[in-house]
Design an enzyme around this catalytic site. Structure first.
Site, PDB file in Angstrom:
ATOM      1  N   LYS A  14       0.838  -1.211   0.000  1.00  0.00           N
ATOM      2  CA  LYS A  14       0.000   0.000   0.000  1.00  0.00           C
ATOM      3  C   LYS A  14       0.873   1.261   0.000  1.00  0.00           C
ATOM      4  O   LYS A  14       0.683   2.156  -0.805  1.00  0.00           O
ATOM      5  CB  LYS A  14      -0.918   0.012   1.238  1.00  0.00           C
ATOM      6  CG  LYS A  14      -1.810  -1.217   1.366  1.00  0.00           C
ATOM      7  CD  LYS A  14      -2.731  -1.138   2.578  1.00  0.00           C
ATOM      8  CE  LYS A  14      -2.042  -1.133   3.933  1.00  0.00           C
ATOM      9  NZ  LYS A  14      -1.352  -2.415   4.279  1.00  0.00           N
ATOM     10  N   ARG A  89     -10.182   0.592   8.215  1.00  0.00           N
ATOM     11  CA  ARG A  89      -9.727  -0.723   8.622  1.00  0.00           C
ATOM     12  C   ARG A  89     -10.794  -1.506   9.380  1.00  0.00           C
ATOM     13  O   ARG A  89     -10.557  -2.646   9.764  1.00  0.00           O
ATOM     14  CB  ARG A  89      -8.547  -0.529   9.571  1.00  0.00           C
ATOM     15  CG  ARG A  89      -7.233  -1.025   9.038  1.00  0.00           C
ATOM     16  CD  ARG A  89      -6.193  -0.607  10.060  1.00  0.00           C
ATOM     17  NE  ARG A  89      -5.011  -1.371   9.968  1.00  0.00           N
ATOM     18  CZ  ARG A  89      -3.906  -0.965   9.327  1.00  0.00           C
ATOM     19  NH1 ARG A  89      -3.877   0.167   8.681  1.00  0.00           N
ATOM     20  NH2 ARG A  89      -2.844  -1.719   9.353  1.00  0.00           N
ATOM     21  N   ARG A 128      11.872  -5.317   5.421  1.00  0.00           N
ATOM     22  CA  ARG A 128      11.662  -3.898   5.096  1.00  0.00           C
ATOM     23  C   ARG A 128      12.503  -2.972   5.969  1.00  0.00           C
ATOM     24  O   ARG A 128      12.672  -3.199   7.155  1.00  0.00           O
ATOM     25  CB  ARG A 128      10.181  -3.569   5.311  1.00  0.00           C
ATOM     26  CG  ARG A 128       9.889  -2.074   5.223  1.00  0.00           C
ATOM     27  CD  ARG A 128       8.425  -1.791   5.192  1.00  0.00           C
ATOM     28  NE  ARG A 128       7.728  -2.255   6.365  1.00  0.00           N
ATOM     29  CZ  ARG A 128       6.417  -2.147   6.522  1.00  0.00           C
ATOM     30  NH1 ARG A 128       5.683  -1.631   5.564  1.00  0.00           N
ATOM     31  NH2 ARG A 128       5.855  -2.584   7.615  1.00  0.00           N
ATOM     32  N   ARG A 162      10.608  -0.522  11.608  1.00  0.00           N
ATOM     33  CA  ARG A 162       9.452  -0.275  12.456  1.00  0.00           C
ATOM     34  C   ARG A 162       9.430  -1.237  13.646  1.00  0.00           C
ATOM     35  O   ARG A 162       9.793  -2.396  13.516  1.00  0.00           O
ATOM     36  CB  ARG A 162       8.162  -0.426  11.649  1.00  0.00           C
ATOM     37  CG  ARG A 162       7.805   0.863  10.938  1.00  0.00           C
ATOM     38  CD  ARG A 162       6.710   0.719   9.936  1.00  0.00           C
ATOM     39  NE  ARG A 162       5.557  -0.044  10.370  1.00  0.00           N
ATOM     40  CZ  ARG A 162       4.499  -0.269   9.604  1.00  0.00           C
ATOM     41  NH1 ARG A 162       4.460   0.227   8.371  1.00  0.00           N
ATOM     42  NH2 ARG A 162       3.487  -0.971  10.042  1.00  0.00           N
ATOM     43  N   ARG A 173      -0.786  -9.083  13.239  1.00  0.00           N
ATOM     44  CA  ARG A 173      -1.405  -8.046  12.393  1.00  0.00           C
ATOM     45  C   ARG A 173      -2.223  -8.685  11.277  1.00  0.00           C
ATOM     46  O   ARG A 173      -3.292  -8.187  10.912  1.00  0.00           O
ATOM     47  CB  ARG A 173      -0.327  -7.126  11.807  1.00  0.00           C
ATOM     48  CG  ARG A 173       0.163  -6.085  12.808  1.00  0.00           C
ATOM     49  CD  ARG A 173       1.559  -5.577  12.506  1.00  0.00           C
ATOM     50  NE  ARG A 173       1.694  -4.912  11.230  1.00  0.00           N
ATOM     51  CZ  ARG A 173       2.859  -4.672  10.628  1.00  0.00           C
ATOM     52  NH1 ARG A 173       3.995  -5.051  11.224  1.00  0.00           N
ATOM     53  NH2 ARG A 173       2.905  -4.057   9.471  1.00  0.00           N
TER      54      ARG A 173
END
Ligand code: AP5
Ligand code: MG
Ligand code: ZN
Length: 219
Positions: A14, A89, A128, A162, A173
């Site tokens: 996203k 969400r 990431r 993160r 998640r």
């Protein structure tokens, strides 16, 4: 003007696609995750409330997130259109958005669901990292900087990860996504707004598919 929603699980791409669309179409990325992380970094009351919730991979309360988005939509830089990234969400958030947009002279034109297999998501998230100076996103395997250790965009040499990007939290998640966010696929399908994109393709191919939807909107 077109407003779109990028809908998809953690690591679907996203943020990656939203940044590309911003540059190509002059739309503005509205990432509630980025806004909440900024609130944490600034030490605001919202940030204090959100931190523990985000670190364990749960959702921040609807009231907080809806309030942040409502304020954000009043800024002039979304006049050309917004790309909602990570919002809504929950069904409550989607209904709140549908209620608030007309009063601001806006509407959702299209919702793009990005589909990616669970194991690929875990790999994307655990690999990431982000430039500490400009925020450009990278991946150890799929999106390396041209010169190792140097940001392509700003030349920065420090990178961050993160707090919620570890395998355990990613799986939590994902479970939260499947339970609380996945019902929005049917919600937007019912409104005739849903487009599905294969998020397993490489970044450029996903961009092409997403662009086709955006251009279709602009007619
Ligand atoms: P948020 O920041 O929204 O995180 P998320 O939804 O979990 O999604 P990510 O940002 O992890 O993934 P992405 O889809 O942006 O993927 P990316 O492009 O980076 O939310 C974080 C937390 O904030 C939530 O858990 C919640 O607590 C809270 N929150 C946020 N919004 C909320 C809301 N509305 N309500 C309540 N709580 C909220 O890509 C991932 C990696 O893969 C990158 O390294 C990238 O380079 C790579 N990559 C991207 N595309 C491809 C591709 N096609 N092929 C190969 N690699 C790729
Ligand atoms: Mg993101
Ligand atoms: Zn940088």
């Amino acid at each position: 003007m077109s407003n779109l929603i990028l809908l998809g699980p953690p690591g679907a791409g996203k943020g990656t696609q939203a940044k590309i669309l911003e540059e190509r179409f002059g739309l503005k990325q509205l990432s509630t995750g980025d806004m909440l992380r900024a609130a944490i970094a600034a030490g605001t009351e919202t940030g204090l409330k959100a931190k523990a919730v985000m670190d364990r991979g749960d959702l921040v309360s609807d009231d907080i997130v809806i309030g942040i988005v409502a304020d954000r939509l009043d800024k002039p830089d979304v006049a050309k259109g917004a790309i909602f990234d990570g919002f809504p969400r929950t069904t409550a958030q989607a209904e709140a958005l549908d209620k608030m947009l007309p009063s601001k002279g806006k509407k959702i034109d299209s919702v793009i669901e990005m589909r990616v297999d669970d194991e690929a998501l875990v790999k994307r998230i655990t690999g990431r990292y982000t430039c500490a100076k400009c925020g450009q996103g990278y991946h150890e395997e799929f999106a390396k900087p041209k010169t190792p250790g140097v940001c392509d965009v700003c030349g920065g040499t420090e990178f961050t990860r993160r707090a919620d990007d570890n395998e355990k939290t990613v799986r939590d998640r994902l479970a939260v996504y499947n339970k609380q966010t996945a019902p929005l696929v049917a919600y937007y399908q019912g409104k005739g707004k849903l487009h599905v994109v294969d998020g397993m393709a490489d970044i450029a191919a996903v961009t092409q598919a997403v662009e086709a939807v955006v251009k279709g909107l602009k007619g």
